[in-house]
Design a protein around this motif. Structure first.
Motif, PDB file in Angstrom:
ATOM      1  N   ASP A 110       4.099   2.859  -4.416  1.00  0.00           N
ATOM      2  CA  ASP A 110       3.032   3.349  -5.293  1.00  0.00           C
ATOM      3  C   ASP A 110       3.056   2.501  -6.565  1.00  0.00           C
ATOM      4  O   ASP A 110       4.057   2.513  -7.301  1.00  0.00           O
ATOM      5  N   ASP A 116       0.860  -1.185   0.000  1.00  0.00           N
ATOM      6  CA  ASP A 116       0.000   0.000   0.000  1.00  0.00           C
ATOM      7  C   ASP A 116       0.898   1.237   0.000  1.00  0.00           C
ATOM      8  O   ASP A 116       2.109   1.137   0.207  1.00  0.00           O
ATOM      9  N   SER A 163     -16.872  -1.953   1.457  1.00  0.00           N
ATOM     10  CA  SER A 163     -15.541  -2.479   1.775  1.00  0.00           C
ATOM     11  C   SER A 163     -14.879  -1.753   2.941  1.00  0.00           C
ATOM     12  O   SER A 163     -13.865  -2.177   3.452  1.00  0.00           O
TER      13      SER A 163
HETATM   14  N1  LIG Z   1     -15.822  -1.564  -2.944  1.00  0.00           N
HETATM   15  C1  LIG Z   1     -16.498  -1.644  -4.079  1.00  0.00           C
HETATM   16  O1  LIG Z   1     -17.725  -1.527  -4.110  1.00  0.00           O
HETATM   17  C2  LIG Z   1     -15.776  -1.903  -5.376  1.00  0.00           C
HETATM   18  C3  LIG Z   1     -16.544  -2.165  -6.509  1.00  0.00           C
HETATM   19  C4  LIG Z   1     -15.906  -2.406  -7.713  1.00  0.00           C
HETATM   20  C5  LIG Z   1     -14.525  -2.394  -7.791  1.00  0.00           C
HETATM   21  N2  LIG Z   1     -13.795  -2.127  -6.682  1.00  0.00           N
HETATM   22  C6  LIG Z   1     -12.329  -2.110  -6.828  1.00  0.00           C
HETATM   23  O2  LIG Z   1     -11.739  -2.967  -5.856  1.00  0.00           O
HETATM   24  C7  LIG Z   1     -10.475  -2.424  -5.447  1.00  0.00           C
HETATM   25  C8  LIG Z   1     -10.467  -2.240  -3.931  1.00  0.00           C
HETATM   26  O3  LIG Z   1     -11.557  -1.443  -3.545  1.00  0.00           O
HETATM   27  P1  LIG Z   1     -11.851  -1.019  -2.028  1.00  0.00           P
HETATM   28  O4  LIG Z   1     -13.288  -0.652  -1.977  1.00  0.00           O
HETATM   29  O5  LIG Z   1     -11.307  -2.034  -1.103  1.00  0.00           O
HETATM   30  O6  LIG Z   1     -10.995   0.339  -1.963  1.00  0.00           O
HETATM   31  P2  LIG Z   1     -10.153   0.990  -0.766  1.00  0.00           P
HETATM   32  O7  LIG Z   1     -10.063   2.443  -1.075  1.00  0.00           O
HETATM   33  O8  LIG Z   1     -10.711   0.570   0.553  1.00  0.00           O
HETATM   34  O9  LIG Z   1      -8.721   0.304  -0.936  1.00  0.00           O
HETATM   35  C9  LIG Z   1      -7.833   0.674  -1.942  1.00  0.00           C
HETATM   36  C10 LIG Z   1      -6.442   0.674  -1.344  1.00  0.00           C
HETATM   37  O10 LIG Z   1      -5.517   1.003  -2.392  1.00  0.00           O
HETATM   38  C11 LIG Z   1      -4.517   1.835  -1.807  1.00  0.00           C
HETATM   39  N3  LIG Z   1      -3.867   2.608  -2.869  1.00  0.00           N
HETATM   40  C12 LIG Z   1      -4.328   3.740  -3.460  1.00  0.00           C
HETATM   41  N4  LIG Z   1      -3.436   4.178  -4.356  1.00  0.00           N
HETATM   42  C13 LIG Z   1      -2.387   3.309  -4.341  1.00  0.00           C
HETATM   43  C14 LIG Z   1      -1.166   3.239  -5.051  1.00  0.00           C
HETATM   44  N5  LIG Z   1      -0.844   4.171  -5.954  1.00  0.00           N
HETATM   45  N6  LIG Z   1      -0.328   2.205  -4.789  1.00  0.00           N
HETATM   46  C15 LIG Z   1      -0.652   1.268  -3.856  1.00  0.00           C
HETATM   47  N7  LIG Z   1      -1.805   1.301  -3.146  1.00  0.00           N
HETATM   48  C16 LIG Z   1      -2.658   2.310  -3.383  1.00  0.00           C
HETATM   49  C17 LIG Z   1      -5.255   2.692  -0.806  1.00  0.00           C
HETATM   50  O11 LIG Z   1      -4.378   3.256   0.165  1.00  0.00           O
HETATM   51  C18 LIG Z   1      -6.243   1.693  -0.211  1.00  0.00           C
HETATM   52  O12 LIG Z   1      -5.712   1.049   0.928  1.00  0.00           O
HETATM   53  C19 LIG Z   1     -10.287  -1.118  -6.219  1.00  0.00           C
HETATM   54  O13 LIG Z   1      -9.534  -1.373  -7.389  1.00  0.00           O
HETATM   55  C20 LIG Z   1     -11.718  -0.739  -6.584  1.00  0.00           C
HETATM   56  O14 LIG Z   1     -11.802   0.077  -7.718  1.00  0.00           O
HETATM   57  C21 LIG Z   1     -14.383  -1.877  -5.470  1.00  0.00           C
END
Ligand SMILES: NC(=O)c1ccc[n+]([C@@H]2O[C@H](COP(=O)([O-])OP(=O)(O)OC[C@H]3O[C@@H](n4cnc5c(N)ncnc54)[C@H](O)[C@@H]3O)[C@@H](O)[C@H]2O)c1
Length: 256
Positions: free
Chosen positions: A62, A37, A192
């Motif tokens: 990143d 992360d 989430s």
């Molecule tokens: N929650 C939903 O409803 C949903 C639906 C469809 C798709 N998604 C996808 O699932 C994935 C996870 O979603 P989530 O809801 O757990 O999101 P979240 O925001 O809780 O988690 C995403 C994580 O990615 C990290 N992050 C951000 N930029 C980064 C980078 N440049 N390098 C490394 N880490 C980085 C953040 O710090 C965070 O911990 C995402 O790709 C999201 O688009 C989520």
């Protein structure tokens, strides 16, 4: 015997949310999980908790920065000697506007960079390390917003998550001969974490929420573990003959 015994798995963006759930489920199945992360404090906390029961480690970086990705993979190979599973989970709309007229160039770049360029950079590093070995599994996180048009989904996010699907299919063709499977999970709305909870329960009216439920044949929102179960399946030998596919985990809200 777990379904992922002795496998080394990197899950990006896994300090919390779906990424941490996927890492936890993979660890329960015997995988050595490596969290990643940009949020160092949160990722360290998550790893400490996992380490009480499972083998877990972390690499900070990143995913949209090539130097960071190169360093992360070097650290993994140094520590574990190999890697078998890559879950490109880092992403989201990253607090950017949804509507075309409000999206600044920097918003567009941020969303495309993390969701799509990040997936490219980590996949490239992963294939470099696995193609001469016994193959591997790449699992890329798209979204229902990359499968079908919805005003709830931002313009840049839709472009990035649609791109993740096209990228994955094309890559699956290229790397199948190395024993590397490339598949996509496209979640529907999953609460989430606090941000998604606030978005769905505080920013929407009861009527809007009922509208969402009415669009879902299975009549409820998904749970984090629904996504993690799909990821474990795609990372396991059970999905040996599946590549270039999109697994919609959305209660039937969109049927591809
Ligand atoms: N929650 C939903 O409803 C949903 C639906 C469809 C798709 N998604 C996808 O699932 C994935 C996870 O979603 P989530 O809801 O757990 O999101 P979240 O925001 O809780 O988690 C995403 C994580 O990615 C990290 N992050 C951000 N930029 C980064 C980078 N440049 N390098 C490394 N880490 C980085 C953040 O710090 C965070 O911990 C995402 O790709 C999201 O688009 C989520």
């Amino acid at each position: 015997m777990g379904r992922l015994e002795n496998k080394v798995a990197l899950i990006t963006g896994s300090a919390g949310g779906l990424g941490l759930e996927i890492a936890t489920h993979m660890a329960k199945q015997g995988a050595k999980v490596i969290l990643n992360d940009v949020n160092e404090d949160l990722v360290k906390q998550a790893v400490m908790e996992l380490q009480t029961e499972y083998e877990a480690d972390y690499v900070i970086g990143d995913v949209s920065n090539k130097d960071d990705v190169t360093r992360m993979f070097n650290q993994i190979i140094e520590r574990f000697g190999e890697i078998h599973i890559l879950v490109n989970n880092a992403g989201g709309s990253l607090h950017t506007p949804r509507v075309l007229g409000e999206i600044e160039e920097e918003h567009w770049d941020k969303v495309l960079n993390v969701n799509l360029k990040g997936t490219f950079l980590t996949s490239q590093a992963f294939v470099k390390h696995t193609k001469e070995k016994s193959g591997g599994k790449i699992i890329n996180m798209s979204s229902i917003g990359g499968r079908t048009a919805s005003l709830v989904t931002g313009v840049a996010y839709a472009a990035a998550k649609g791109g993740v699907i096209s990228f994955s299919r094309r890559l699956a063709k290229e790397v199948g001969r190395f024993g590397i499977n490339v598949n996509v999970i496209a979640p529907g709305l999953i609460i989430s974490g606090e941000r998604m909870h606030h978005l769905f329960f505080e920013e929407n009216t009861e009527e809007q929420r009922q509208q969402v439920y009415s669009e879902i044949p299975l009549q409820s929102l998904g749970e984090k573990e629904d996504i993690a179960n799909a990821a474990v399946f795609l990372a396991s030998d059970e999905s040996r003959y599946i590549t270039g596919t999109v697994l919609d985990v959305n209660g039937g809200r969109f049927m591809g």
